[in-house]
Design an enzyme around this catalytic site. Structure first.
Site, short mmCIF file in Angstrom:
data_model
loop_
_atom_site.label_atom_id
_atom_site.label_comp_id
_atom_site.label_asym_id
_atom_site.label_seq_id
_atom_site.Cartn_x
_atom_site.Cartn_y
_atom_site.Cartn_z
N ARG A 171 0.90 -1.10 -0.06
CA ARG A 171 -0.05 -0.06 0.09
C ARG A 171 0.85 1.17 -0.08
NH1 ARG A 171 -3.85 -0.11 4.86
NH2 ARG A 171 -2.78 1.38 5.98
N ARG A 175 7.38 6.49 -6.06
CA ARG A 175 7.17 7.42 -6.94
C ARG A 175 8.49 8.04 -7.65
NH1 ARG A 175 3.16 10.23 -3.70
NH2 ARG A 175 1.42 9.16 -3.92
N ARG A 248 -2.15 -6.36 17.01
CA ARG A 248 -1.09 -5.51 17.80
C ARG A 248 -2.02 -4.52 18.28
NH1 ARG A 248 3.37 -7.16 18.44
NH2 ARG A 248 4.44 -5.17 18.14
N ARG A 279 6.26 5.88 16.03
CA ARG A 279 6.25 7.42 15.52
C ARG A 279 5.86 8.39 16.35
NH1 ARG A 279 0.82 6.56 11.49
NH2 ARG A 279 -0.49 5.77 13.23
N GLU A 305 3.84 6.76 19.91
CA GLU A 305 3.35 5.51 19.59
C GLU A 305 4.23 4.40 19.84
OE1 GLU A 305 1.04 5.24 15.92
OE2 GLU A 305 -0.08 7.19 16.26
N TYR A 353 -7.87 -5.74 7.88
CA TYR A 353 -7.02 -4.23 7.99
C TYR A 353 -7.68 -3.22 7.31
CZ TYR A 353 -2.23 -1.76 8.01
OH TYR A 353 -1.35 -1.19 8.37
N ASP A 355 -8.97 0.45 6.10
CA ASP A 355 -9.00 1.90 6.34
C ASP A 355 -10.47 2.32 6.55
OD1 ASP A 355 -6.35 2.48 6.27
OD2 ASP A 355 -6.24 2.63 3.97
#
Ligand code: FAD
Ligand code: UDP
Length: 371
Positions: A171, A175, A248, A279, A305, A353, A355
């Site tokens: 995901r 680029r 998790r 993060r 986190e 999982y 979004d």
């Protein structure tokens, strides 16, 4: 029966279902075991800043129907996610783009970057990636894998990259341009006024009971409604009788700092293995550091986190969608399908999982079938 539907969980799945059910003339009761609505997208205001209490959430989608749906309940700002990776003090752009490749290898043109990735891919000799490590190396080469992926992923998932499924990393965009947008999405933003307000708008006029654990009062609550929409963990519903699915969990250490700017960005990922957190989120930058009147905010709120393996009593956040858990989920799914009065939905109910946009799409599909 007092209600047509009992909705367990006031997260996005539950709130969308409840809203649509009420709209079709059904009576609905929503219960949530937490002291607040909105599930994981819950935001709370501190020092004028909407703090994402259960992890930072950036809404992004390519699904026009979902975007048109959700923007009925909130106006969205133009926030674009551009995280920074901090590897032992070296800063890199995420997603992987020309800024990242230039910093990593000194390459300047897209051709040079592509050649470098190709060279490292060839060296690794991977034809069909079988796991996350192989997938990552064949996408961006070994240097980026070692500095920006390996440590972060092993901290986040608590597993070796060779033992994780390849899809987790697919995901992330790669680029050969200077586009710093982390997501490949047509629509993106943060709801103005916070996610909690958006979910409150979905639940407008619907009875909600907070601090109510459905599984602790199942018999009494089941007696109130014809049907149940359950968005908690599927294995918990069945009292873990086939075993526990792995999740998790995340611990958030949030502090208010008496300074206007801590890291200059909403998200900084610590991609080395040694830093214990994955993060740091600086919440004010989701709203450009301003309050609703456009004034600069003098303080800042940050959250570190820490990722950990879920154990009973913790909040399950991320389903671990590997083969072993997939097989166990399939067994639970059979039990779920045999429950005629219960619909299982959402990230925990379907052990997926998902979004936010996918959860909304899934809830809307269920509404079309059910209502
Ligand atoms: P949840 O929001 O988990 O809601 C389930 C609700 O059910 C909870 O409120 C819970 O308290 C309640 N519940 C559970 N068991 C019981 C019970 N027994 N009795 C009563 N109530 C119960 N998605 C994005 O699109 N963009 C992002 O940037 C993003 N970032 C994320 C960051 C983190 C740290 C995490 C964990 C997820 C992120 N997601 C993101 C995914 C997003 O959070 C989910 O897709 C979405 O919130 C799932 O909604 P849901 O309704 O299925 O579940
Ligand atoms: N990832 C990584 N380094 C980063 C950010 C992400 O290696 O700096 C990997 C990691 O394996 C993670 C996956 O990419 O699980 C997907 O990242 P994303 O940010 O989409 O995860 P989220 O936390 O939003 O689910």
């Amino acid at each position: 029966m007092k209600y047509d539907y009992l909705v367990v969980g006031s997260g996005l799945y539950g709130a969308v279902f409840a809203h649509e059910a009420k709209k079709s003339g059904k009576s609905v009761l929503v219960v949530d075991k937490r002291p607040n609505i909105a599930g994981n997208v819950y935001t709370e205001k501190t020092e004028g800043i909407h703090v994402h209490k259960y992890g930072a959430h950036i809404f992004h989608t390519n699904n026009k129907k979902v975007w048109e749906y959700i923007t009925q309940f909130a106006e969205f700002n133009r926030f674009t996610n551009s995280p920074v990776a901090n590897y032992r003090g070296e800063l890199y752009s995420l997603p992987f783009n020309m800024y990242t490749f230039n910093k990593m290898w000194g390459v300047v043109t897209p051709e040079e970057a592509e050649a470098k990735i190709e060279e490292q891919r060839k060296e690794a000799g991977i034809t069909t990636p079988k796991n996350l490590e192989e997938q990552a190396i064949s996408l961006v080469g070994r240097d980026i894998y070692e500095k920006l992926i390996r440590g972060y992923t092993e901290k986040q998932w608590g597993r070796d990259c060779k033992d994780l499924p390849a899809f987790i990393i697919k995901r992330l965009p790669v680029r050969l341009t200077f586009d710093n947008n982390y997501f490949n999405a047509l629509y993106q933003g943060i709801p103005v006024g916070g996610y909690t307000k958006m979910v409150a708008n979905l639940l407008d006029g619907i009875e909600v009971r907070l601090n109510t654990d459905y599984l602790e009062q199942k018999t009494e609550l089941d007696a109130l409604a014809d049907k149940v929409v359950y968005t908690g963990p599927i294995d918990a519903y069945f009292a873990y009788k086939l075993g526990t699915l792995e999740y998790r969990s995340v611990r958030f250490e949030t502090e208010t700092l008496d300074k206007p700017n801590f890291q200059g960005n909403a998200a900084v990922n610590y991609t080395d293995r040694e830093t214990p957190w994955t993060r740091i989120i600086e919440h004010k930058w989701f709203e450009f550091g301003k309050d609703e009147n456009g004034n600069d905010l003098p303080k800042t709120v940050i959250s570190r986190e820490y990722s950990s393996e879920w154990k009973p009593g913790d909040e399950p956040y991320y389903p671990v969608n590997d083969e072993k858990n997939g097989a166990l989920y399939a067994e639970y799914k059979k039990l779920a399908d045999a429950e005629t009065k219960v619909i299982f939905g959402g990230r925990l109910g379907e052990y997926k999982y998902y979004d936010m946009d996918a959860v909304i799409a899934s809830a809307l599909e269920m509404c079309e079938r059910e209502l």
